[in-house]
Design an enzyme around this catalytic site. Structure first.
Site, PDB file in Angstrom:
ATOM      1  N   GLU A 113       0.847  -1.204   0.000  1.00  0.00           N
ATOM      2  CA  GLU A 113       0.000   0.000   0.000  1.00  0.00           C
ATOM      3  C   GLU A 113       0.872   1.241   0.000  1.00  0.00           C
ATOM      4  O   GLU A 113       1.922   1.243   0.624  1.00  0.00           O
ATOM      5  CB  GLU A 113      -0.849   0.050   1.289  1.00  0.00           C
ATOM      6  CG  GLU A 113      -1.737  -1.133   1.512  1.00  0.00           C
ATOM      7  CD  GLU A 113      -2.188  -1.232   2.980  1.00  0.00           C
ATOM      8  OE1 GLU A 113      -2.211  -0.205   3.688  1.00  0.00           O
ATOM      9  OE2 GLU A 113      -2.492  -2.357   3.401  1.00  0.00           O
ATOM     10  N   LYS A 115       2.269   4.603   1.364  1.00  0.00           N
ATOM     11  CA  LYS A 115       2.310   5.155   2.713  1.00  0.00           C
ATOM     12  C   LYS A 115       1.871   6.618   2.623  1.00  0.00           C
ATOM     13  O   LYS A 115       2.618   7.466   2.135  1.00  0.00           O
ATOM     14  CB  LYS A 115       3.714   5.048   3.301  1.00  0.00           C
ATOM     15  CG  LYS A 115       3.790   5.506   4.750  1.00  0.00           C
ATOM     16  CD  LYS A 115       5.139   5.143   5.355  1.00  0.00           C
ATOM     17  CE  LYS A 115       5.193   5.415   6.846  1.00  0.00           C
ATOM     18  NZ  LYS A 115       4.998   6.816   7.194  1.00  0.00           N
ATOM     19  N   ASP A 117       0.995  10.347   3.461  1.00  0.00           N
ATOM     20  CA  ASP A 117       1.674  11.303   4.319  1.00  0.00           C
ATOM     21  C   ASP A 117       0.642  12.249   4.925  1.00  0.00           C
ATOM     22  O   ASP A 117       0.388  13.332   4.411  1.00  0.00           O
ATOM     23  CB  ASP A 117       2.703  12.068   3.479  1.00  0.00           C
ATOM     24  CG  ASP A 117       3.777  12.690   4.342  1.00  0.00           C
ATOM     25  OD1 ASP A 117       3.732  12.487   5.570  1.00  0.00           O
ATOM     26  OD2 ASP A 117       4.642  13.385   3.786  1.00  0.00           O
ATOM     27  N   TYR A 225      -6.487   1.804   6.567  1.00  0.00           N
ATOM     28  CA  TYR A 225      -5.407   0.872   6.229  1.00  0.00           C
ATOM     29  C   TYR A 225      -5.242  -0.293   7.203  1.00  0.00           C
ATOM     30  O   TYR A 225      -4.429  -1.163   6.984  1.00  0.00           O
ATOM     31  CB  TYR A 225      -4.072   1.592   6.018  1.00  0.00           C
ATOM     32  CG  TYR A 225      -3.592   2.436   7.183  1.00  0.00           C
ATOM     33  CD1 TYR A 225      -3.321   1.878   8.418  1.00  0.00           C
ATOM     34  CD2 TYR A 225      -3.380   3.797   7.015  1.00  0.00           C
ATOM     35  CE1 TYR A 225      -2.879   2.652   9.477  1.00  0.00           C
ATOM     36  CE2 TYR A 225      -2.924   4.580   8.072  1.00  0.00           C
ATOM     37  CZ  TYR A 225      -2.676   3.999   9.303  1.00  0.00           C
ATOM     38  OH  TYR A 225      -2.239   4.762  10.342  1.00  0.00           O
ATOM     39  N   LYS A 313      10.896   3.591   2.513  1.00  0.00           N
ATOM     40  CA  LYS A 313      10.746   5.025   2.291  1.00  0.00           C
ATOM     41  C   LYS A 313      11.310   5.449   0.935  1.00  0.00           C
ATOM     42  O   LYS A 313      12.284   4.878   0.445  1.00  0.00           O
ATOM     43  CB  LYS A 313      11.485   5.798   3.401  1.00  0.00           C
ATOM     44  CG  LYS A 313      10.944   5.555   4.802  1.00  0.00           C
ATOM     45  CD  LYS A 313       9.542   6.103   5.012  1.00  0.00           C
ATOM     46  CE  LYS A 313       9.507   7.559   5.371  1.00  0.00           C
ATOM     47  NZ  LYS A 313       9.812   7.948   6.716  1.00  0.00           N
ATOM     48  N   CYS A 410      23.812  46.074 -12.070  1.00  0.00           N
ATOM     49  CA  CYS A 410      23.903  44.751 -12.688  1.00  0.00           C
ATOM     50  C   CYS A 410      25.229  44.106 -12.302  1.00  0.00           C
ATOM     51  O   CYS A 410      26.289  44.721 -12.491  1.00  0.00           O
ATOM     52  CB  CYS A 410      23.797  44.873 -14.205  1.00  0.00           C
ATOM     53  SG  CYS A 410      24.128  43.314 -15.040  1.00  0.00           S
ATOM     54  N   CYS A 413      27.314  43.879 -15.914  1.00  0.00           N
ATOM     55  CA  CYS A 413      27.780  45.018 -16.709  1.00  0.00           C
ATOM     56  C   CYS A 413      27.793  46.308 -15.912  1.00  0.00           C
ATOM     57  O   CYS A 413      28.253  47.337 -16.405  1.00  0.00           O
ATOM     58  CB  CYS A 413      26.917  45.175 -17.957  1.00  0.00           C
ATOM     59  SG  CYS A 413      25.258  45.768 -17.601  1.00  0.00           S
ATOM     60  N   CYS A 428      18.210  44.430 -15.207  1.00  0.00           N
ATOM     61  CA  CYS A 428      19.325  45.259 -15.638  1.00  0.00           C
ATOM     62  C   CYS A 428      18.861  46.037 -16.861  1.00  0.00           C
ATOM     63  O   CYS A 428      18.196  45.477 -17.740  1.00  0.00           O
ATOM     64  CB  CYS A 428      20.500  44.350 -15.991  1.00  0.00           C
ATOM     65  SG  CYS A 428      21.706  45.091 -17.084  1.00  0.00           S
ATOM     66  N   CYS A 434      24.773  44.560 -22.228  1.00  0.00           N
ATOM     67  CA  CYS A 434      25.135  43.752 -21.060  1.00  0.00           C
ATOM     68  C   CYS A 434      25.533  42.364 -21.571  1.00  0.00           C
ATOM     69  O   CYS A 434      24.718  41.653 -22.173  1.00  0.00           O
ATOM     70  CB  CYS A 434      23.952  43.652 -20.099  1.00  0.00           C
ATOM     71  SG  CYS A 434      24.202  42.453 -18.780  1.00  0.00           S
TER      72      CYS A 434
HETATM   73  S1  IVH Z   1       0.009   0.509   8.880  1.00  0.00           S
HETATM   74  C1  IVH Z   1       0.992  -1.293  12.994  1.00  0.00           C
HETATM   75  N1  IVH Z   1      -0.439   1.470   6.476  1.00  0.00           N
HETATM   76  O1  IVH Z   1       2.574   5.534   8.827  1.00  0.00           O
HETATM   77  C2  IVH Z   1       1.053  -0.708  11.656  1.00  0.00           C
HETATM   78  N2  IVH Z   1       0.422   2.929   8.131  1.00  0.00           N
HETATM   79  O2  IVH Z   1       5.043   5.206  10.636  1.00  0.00           O
HETATM   80  C3  IVH Z   1       0.247   0.512  11.528  1.00  0.00           C
HETATM   81  N3  IVH Z   1       0.716   5.246   7.344  1.00  0.00           N
HETATM   82  O3  IVH Z   1       1.188   5.693  12.017  1.00  0.00           O
HETATM   83  C4  IVH Z   1       0.487   1.320  10.340  1.00  0.00           C
HETATM   84  N4  IVH Z   1      -0.007   4.929   5.313  1.00  0.00           N
HETATM   85  O4  IVH Z   1       0.049   7.006  10.156  1.00  0.00           O
HETATM   86  C5  IVH Z   1       0.000   1.727   7.717  1.00  0.00           C
HETATM   87  N5  IVH Z   1      -0.937   2.195   4.329  1.00  0.00           N
HETATM   88  C6  IVH Z   1      -0.496   2.456   5.558  1.00  0.00           C
HETATM   89  C7  IVH Z   1      -0.066   3.740   5.946  1.00  0.00           C
HETATM   90  C8  IVH Z   1       0.391   3.939   7.249  1.00  0.00           C
HETATM   91  C9  IVH Z   1       0.468   5.820   6.172  1.00  0.00           C
HETATM   92  C10 IVH Z   1       1.281   5.958   8.517  1.00  0.00           C
HETATM   93  C11 IVH Z   1       0.473   5.750   9.755  1.00  0.00           C
HETATM   94  C12 IVH Z   1       1.416   5.198  10.771  1.00  0.00           C
HETATM   95  C13 IVH Z   1       2.752   5.599  10.228  1.00  0.00           C
HETATM   96  C14 IVH Z   1       3.817   4.634  10.644  1.00  0.00           C
END
Ligand code: IVH
Length: 672
Positions: A113, A115, A117, A225, A313, A410, A413, A428, A434
């Site tokens: 999945e 991640k 932000d 999630y 990451k 400038c 020049c 300028c 120039c």
């Molecule tokens: S699972 C025990 N799935 O990342 C596992 N976390 O650093 C629980 N996050 O606190 C997390 N997308 O806020 C999971 N697809 C995803 C996620 C996700 C973002 C965040 C979440 C978590 C942090 C972990």
């Protein structure tokens, strides 16, 4: 003086605590996530090496900080944990090896999945009705944000469907999609309100509003999630569990995919990484989760993270570094741009040592001074930008700070500089007198999309201008072999080659020529539109402003720049010198909007076997198509040859149709 491990650990703990207060409690992070992660890893390594240094309150054992007192506190029945990070393919493999070894398995299925932000929240449903929502807080207890979460449009207040557990705690991320974020900030700027640094801060700030009527106006979106406490039946697999949540009306990620083996995980990671810029929301990595719930249970947890999941990451897009100095560059229109010289850092996958500071207003807005520690951002192919000043860096370097002085003359020049009413840019006044402006004009004139003069590189342009051999672009076509050979590092052979490519570039096209002139605000697309509208250079230069404004993409400002160019005697002279020197182009015949491909927008990318990209674009335009250099939702079709990279990925992400060269040739066969 060297620091002992104990001192280093204490310093790291102190630093991490302060950073995490700023992040979790104040919603005002003072360092990029990458720095936070790096310090956390260093502390983890130190504690692993010297177990005696571990303390019960170490940030390695906690997630974030205690909640603010202004919201009621909620104890999580099951702790909301964090994830371990993998920063390379190697570290991901190590994770897989550890997990399979522990379980005595040879293979494993993972649910992959993005991640997200944003901000983690837990939402409780009792008998299918939403009864409670809380932030993660320190992982053990968070804040009761029920009233706010109720306002999030895609969070169901009542679940629908069969076999809903009597008690269901859903966990997920609250984000603000990028486009909505831009709109929200634009509106805030318009009414003089505070703008947010990035979508995550905006999401956090919005979710932690004490007044939920404010939250309700913010474009928050939730994605589930995982689950926490559940009283009732759920499938024995993570992916199937999320599918069930989806069936009950909860939003889940449409990018989720289950794969077997670590190689497939890496492929998924690469595919999403390539799509990252085209996704509607910010992500900072991929989460891989062991798909079998029985396996998850066997693997269990260590201190603050599960052993059955890991976050791989992406390279950080924002990192901190120091501003060493500022150079001022003079562009072809005389615009003086401050360019930050940085202590080189690795960001967004490349090493960056310069970033644009745009103009004086931007320097003022950032409040940046030389010597400051700043956050630099590089996302995709965008020029690196300075996002903000890190306060702590500023405090530490008080004695070394130096105000950035915008030059009064400038830098090249020495001419006067001026700033037009309502413009942020300082220019300028030197014009072609120039050298910096003249060099930039020639670079543009010779560039690939203009006259495409092969072999006329920056160094050579510098020499030609510095030695006084070229004072206008027309002089290029009057250069003789001896003159060229007299230049440093120019042999007879290179002189001949340059003369040949100058001769080749004399035959061009009207759109290229118009673009090459470097009229302010007249880019490639506008040049094309002007050529198609006026068909001849004479008609373009004779057109009054109101007629110019009738052309696609041309507003009053562009019209004014074209008029200013056309009225300038010196420009007229250069144009007639260019014609006299033999620069020419075939007559333009296709009028705007004609042809079987009228109304379509094409992007050509990758390497083509039978023709060059420019020629391919030309053929498409001859059939009435528009061509563009970047893929957007307006793109109708992408012609992709082998080696097509980010544009192809973006097109895939947007669902734009993609054809290969063979299909394209077959289409031309029918249309031409
Ligand atoms: S699972 C025990 N799935 O990342 C596992 N976390 O650093 C629980 N996050 O606190 C997390 N997308 O806020 C999971 N697809 C995803 C996620 C996700 C973002 C965040 C979440 C978590 C942090 C972990």
């Amino acid at each position: 003086m060297t620091t002992s491990p104990a001192e280093e650990a204490a310093a790291l703990r102190d630093q991490l605590s302060r950073w995490s207060v700023a992040y979790f409690e104040l919603d005002a992070p003072i360092v990029p996530d990458a720095d936070y992660d790096a310090s956390m890893r260093r502390l983890e390594a130190l504690e692993a090496e010297h177990p005696a240094l571990q303390t019960p309150d170490s940030p390695t054992r906690r997630v974030g900080s205690a909640p603010l007192s202004s919201f009621d506190s909620v104890d999580h029945r099951l702790p909301m944990l964090s994830l371990d990070n993998a920063f390379s393919a190697e570290e991901l493999k190590d994770f897989h090896r550890r997990a399979t070894e522990r379980l005595g398995l040879t293979e494993m299925s993972y649910c992959c999945e993005p991640k997200l932000d944003g901000v983690a929240v837990s939402i409780v449903y009792e008998q299918g009705k939403m009864t409670l929502a809380a932030t993660r807080g320190d992982g053990t207890s968070g804040e009761n944000v029920t009233a706010n979460v109720r306002t999030i449009k895609n969070v169901p207040l009542t679940l629908v469907g069969d076999a809903i557990p009597s008690y269901l705690e859903v966990r997920g991320e609250v984000v603000i999609p990028r486009e909505a974020f831009e709109r929200m900030n634009a509106r805030a700027t318009a009414v003089g309100e505070k703008v947010f640094v990035n979508p995550r801060n905006a999401a956090a700030g919005s979710l932690r509003q004490l007044d939920s009527s404010i939250t309700s106006k913010r474009p928050l979106a939730f994605t589930a999630y995982s689950v926490g406490v559940v009283e009732g039946e759920l499938p024995p697999f993570h992916d199937a569990t999320l599918q069930r949540l989806g069936e009950w009306g909860l939003p889940i990620s449409k990018y989720m995919e289950t794969v077997t083996g670590i190689a497939a995980c890496e492929t998924y990671y690469e595919a999403i990484a390539a799509k990252r810029e085209a996704l509607p929301f910010d992500i900072d990595g991929i989460v891989f989760k062991v798909n079998g719930i029985a396996e998850q249970e066997k693997l269990g947890f260590v201190s603050r993270a599960p052993r059955w999941a890991i976050a791989r990451k992406f390279p950080a897009q924002e990192v901190s570094t120091r501003l060493l100095g500022v150079d001022f560059q003079v562009g072809r229109t005389g615009a003086i741009t401050p360019v930050a010289r940085l202590d080189p850092v690795f960001v967004g996958g490349v090493t960056v040592s310069n970033a644009t500071l745009h103009n004086a207003d931007e320097i003022e807005r950032l409040g940046v001074q030389i010597g400051d520690t700043i956050i630099v951002r590089r996302a995709g192919d965008v020029i690196p930008q300075i996002v903000s000043v890190v306060e702590s860096g500023r405090a530490n370097s008080v004695t070394e700070r130096k105000v950035i002085q915008f030059p009064a003359h400038c830098p090249d020049c020495g001419s006067d500089v001026f700033r037009e009413e309502g413009e942020a840019v300082v220019r300028c006044v030197g014009g072609m007198a120039c050298a910096a402006q003249l060099k930039a004009v020639i670079r543009h004139f010779a560039s690939r999309k203009a006259l495409d003069i092969e072999g006329l590189g920056d160094k050579l342009i510098d020499q030609l201008v510095d030695d006084g051999l070229v004072t206008t672009v027309a002089d290029l076509f009057r250069l003789g072999k001896e003159q060229l050979a007299s230049l440093e590092r120019m042999g007879e052979r290179s002189s001949e080659n340059l003369l040949t490519s100058l001769a080749n570039s004399q035959v061009t096209t009207l759109p290229r020529f118009i673009y090459a002139l470097g009229i302010r605000e007249v880019g490639e697309a506008t040049a094309r539109a002007l050529a198609q509208h006026f068909l001849t250079l004479e008609d373009l230069l004779a057109a009054p402003a109101d007629v110019l404004e009738g052309v696609d993409d041309v507003g009053p400002v562009v019209a004014r720049h074209i008029r200013a160019f056309a009225c300038d005697e010196r420009n007229r002279q250069v144009l007639s010198d260019l014609m006299a020197a033999g620069v020419n182009w075939p007559a333009v015949s296709v009028a705007d909007g004609d042809g079987p491909l009228a109304g379509t927008v094409w992007v050509v990318t990758g390497k083509l076997e039978t023709t060059g990209r420019d020629d391919a674009e030309q053929r498409l335009r001859a059939l009435g198509a528009k061509t563009a250099s970047s893929v957007s939702s307006k793109t109708s079709t992408v012609l992709a040859g082998p080696g097509a990279g980010s544009k192809r990925k973006k097109a895939e992400g947007l669902g734009v149709s993609i054809i290969d060269e063979a299909e394209w040739l077959a289409m031309l066969e029918e249309l031409e």
